[in-house]
Scaffold this motif. Structure first.
Motif, mmCIF file in Angstrom:
data_model
loop_
_atom_site.group_PDB
_atom_site.id
_atom_site.type_symbol
_atom_site.label_atom_id
_atom_site.label_comp_id
_atom_site.label_asym_id
_atom_site.label_seq_id
_atom_site.Cartn_x
_atom_site.Cartn_y
_atom_site.Cartn_z
ATOM 1 N N SER A 53 0.711 -1.851 0.022
ATOM 2 C CA SER A 53 -0.406 -0.124 -0.105
ATOM 3 C C SER A 53 0.443 1.548 0.022
ATOM 4 O O SER A 53 0.033 2.277 -0.227
ATOM 5 N N PHE A 54 1.942 1.348 0.107
ATOM 6 C CA PHE A 54 2.908 2.171 0.456
ATOM 7 C C PHE A 54 4.314 2.225 -0.276
ATOM 8 O O PHE A 54 4.934 0.941 -0.289
ATOM 9 N N ILE A 55 4.860 2.922 -0.864
ATOM 10 C CA ILE A 55 6.459 2.805 -1.075
ATOM 11 C C ILE A 55 7.244 3.847 -0.871
ATOM 12 O O ILE A 55 7.103 4.380 -0.398
ATOM 13 N N THR A 56 8.789 3.631 -0.532
ATOM 14 C CA THR A 56 9.083 4.398 0.278
ATOM 15 C C THR A 56 10.334 4.980 -0.927
ATOM 16 O O THR A 56 10.892 4.502 -1.711
ATOM 17 N N PRO A 57 10.642 6.642 -0.612
ATOM 18 C CA PRO A 57 11.577 6.866 -2.086
ATOM 19 C C PRO A 57 13.231 6.727 -1.285
ATOM 20 O O PRO A 57 12.885 6.657 -0.588
ATOM 21 N N SER A 58 13.893 7.096 -2.348
ATOM 22 C CA SER A 58 15.356 7.680 -2.219
ATOM 23 C C SER A 58 14.801 8.877 -1.457
ATOM 24 O O SER A 58 14.274 9.080 -1.358
ATOM 25 N N MET A 59 16.080 9.339 -0.294
ATOM 26 C CA MET A 59 16.312 10.024 0.647
ATOM 27 C C MET A 59 17.552 10.800 0.696
ATOM 28 O O MET A 59 18.776 10.270 0.496
ATOM 29 N N GLY A 85 10.960 2.881 -11.332
ATOM 30 C CA GLY A 85 12.520 2.715 -11.782
ATOM 31 C C GLY A 85 13.527 3.227 -10.281
ATOM 32 O O GLY A 85 13.405 4.025 -10.242
ATOM 33 N N PRO A 86 13.159 3.210 -9.334
ATOM 34 C CA PRO A 86 14.162 2.800 -7.869
ATOM 35 C C PRO A 86 15.589 3.500 -8.687
ATOM 36 O O PRO A 86 16.138 3.768 -7.310
ATOM 37 N N ARG A 87 15.735 2.581 -9.722
ATOM 38 C CA ARG A 87 17.506 3.042 -10.026
ATOM 39 C C ARG A 87 17.894 4.054 -10.376
ATOM 40 O O ARG A 87 18.483 5.198 -10.036
ATOM 41 N N ILE A 88 16.627 4.475 -10.049
ATOM 42 C CA ILE A 88 16.726 6.046 -11.288
ATOM 43 C C ILE A 88 16.767 7.177 -10.058
ATOM 44 O O ILE A 88 16.658 8.283 -10.171
ATOM 45 N N ALA A 89 15.400 6.888 -9.493
ATOM 46 C CA ALA A 89 15.451 7.768 -8.069
ATOM 47 C C ALA A 89 16.643 8.193 -7.534
ATOM 48 O O ALA A 89 16.934 8.754 -7.265
ATOM 49 N N ARG A 90 17.250 7.011 -7.542
ATOM 50 C CA ARG A 90 18.395 6.734 -6.876
ATOM 51 C C ARG A 90 19.679 7.461 -6.959
ATOM 52 O O ARG A 90 20.737 7.926 -6.421
ATOM 53 N N SER A 91 19.497 7.875 -8.590
ATOM 54 C CA SER A 91 20.566 8.118 -9.354
ATOM 55 C C SER A 91 20.209 9.845 -9.731
ATOM 56 O O SER A 91 20.882 10.518 -9.427
ATOM 57 N N LEU A 92 18.959 10.224 -9.100
ATOM 58 C CA LEU A 92 18.303 11.891 -9.132
ATOM 59 C C LEU A 92 18.452 11.992 -7.855
ATOM 60 O O LEU A 92 19.524 13.605 -7.636
ATOM 61 N N CYS A 93 19.023 11.184 -6.104
ATOM 62 C CA CYS A 93 19.412 11.919 -4.957
ATOM 63 C C CYS A 93 20.289 12.042 -5.248
ATOM 64 O O CYS A 93 21.295 13.237 -4.639
ATOM 65 N N ILE A 125 15.234 16.022 1.864
ATOM 66 C CA ILE A 125 14.657 15.693 0.221
ATOM 67 C C ILE A 125 14.234 14.349 -0.507
ATOM 68 O O ILE A 125 15.037 13.050 -0.279
ATOM 69 N N ALA A 126 13.102 14.048 -0.400
ATOM 70 C CA ALA A 126 13.012 12.654 -0.927
ATOM 71 C C ALA A 126 12.402 13.061 -2.690
ATOM 72 O O ALA A 126 12.287 13.443 -3.470
ATOM 73 N N VAL A 127 12.886 11.285 -2.828
ATOM 74 C CA VAL A 127 12.707 11.784 -4.960
ATOM 75 C C VAL A 127 12.314 9.828 -4.981
ATOM 76 O O VAL A 127 12.337 8.965 -4.665
ATOM 77 N N SER A 128 11.245 10.160 -5.746
ATOM 78 C CA SER A 128 10.552 9.047 -5.647
ATOM 79 C C SER A 128 10.193 9.153 -7.041
ATOM 80 O O SER A 128 9.745 9.377 -7.705
#
Length: 217
Positions: free
Chosen positions: A113-119, A135-143, A127-130
């Motif tokens: 029911s929920f996901i956790t962002p890169s932070m 694309g979790p890897r993309i979120a981590r790259s943006l972070c 600052i959270a990015v999702s």
């Protein structure tokens, strides 16, 4: 298939019972972020990573050295299914859903029911990015890219803002005056002073004096 539409939210998890089923690297990442929220963390797994085992030895987390069984989620406020066993993760999702407890499926975010962002965290600044699970890897790259732009000066800056705002809330009962002071505070170029090494934290007397000077402006 339509992707879920998530909404961002910041939770105060202090004192919450949070159950994590699984003791591997994924569970380790979840625990690492949750510890900062001062939650009561329970990990259920036959084995733990060395880092998780150290946290248990320190008394920071609780550990049930066994597999998940139905009923383990009673009293939980959040649940994470992080094992590498499909059947176990599905059972965790089913129980959490039946109990109406928000649950995260680490392997397949759409199952929970929920996901956790890169932070990124700089003290009180978060600052959270999702990518909404796309694309979790993309979120981590943006972070990683964002991390380069926000240095430790932001922790000092946010601490200053938070401290002054607390004094304003305590000393200024009039809502209109409070909002005016909040606006003035936000417009101050304190960040530049910090970056140039010219900033000194304000004393209580200095904060009180500033409030008195500008509350009627």
């Amino acid at each position: 298939m339509t992707m879920p539409q998530y909404i961002p939210i910041m939770l105060n998890c202090e004192g919450w019972r949070i159950v994590i089923v699984g003791g591997g690297r994924v569970a380790e990442r979840k625990v690492s972020s949750l510890l900062e929220g001062k939650a009561e963390i329970v990990v259920i797994s036959y084995k733990l990573t060395p880092w998780l085992k150290s946290r248990h030895t320190e008394g920071v987390i609780s550990w049930f050295e066994r597999g998940y069984i139905e009923g383990d989620l009673e009293g939980a406020r959040l649940v994470f299914a992080t094992t590498d066993q499909v059947a176990v993760n599905e059972a965790v999702i089913m129980e959490a859903t039946a109990l109406r407890i928000p649950v995260n499926h680490a392997g397949d975010g759409e199952r929970g029911s929920f996901i956790t962002p890169s932070m990124i965290r700089r003290g009180k600044l978060i600052i959270a990015v999702s990518t909404s699970g796309a694309g979790p890897r993309i979120a981590r790259s943006l972070c990683h890219e964002i991390d380069k732009q926000y240095g430790d000066e932001y922790e000092t800056y946010i601490d200053f803002i938070s401290n002054v705002r607390a004094f304003i809330k305590e000393l200024v009962p009039d809502g209109s005056q409070r909002q005016s002071l909040f606006k003035l505070l936000a417009e101050m170029d304190i960040l530049t002073e910090i970056r140039e090494g010219n900033f000194l934290p304000w004393s209580e007397e200095e904060i009180t004096s500033w409030i008195s000077e500008y509350r009627e402006v």
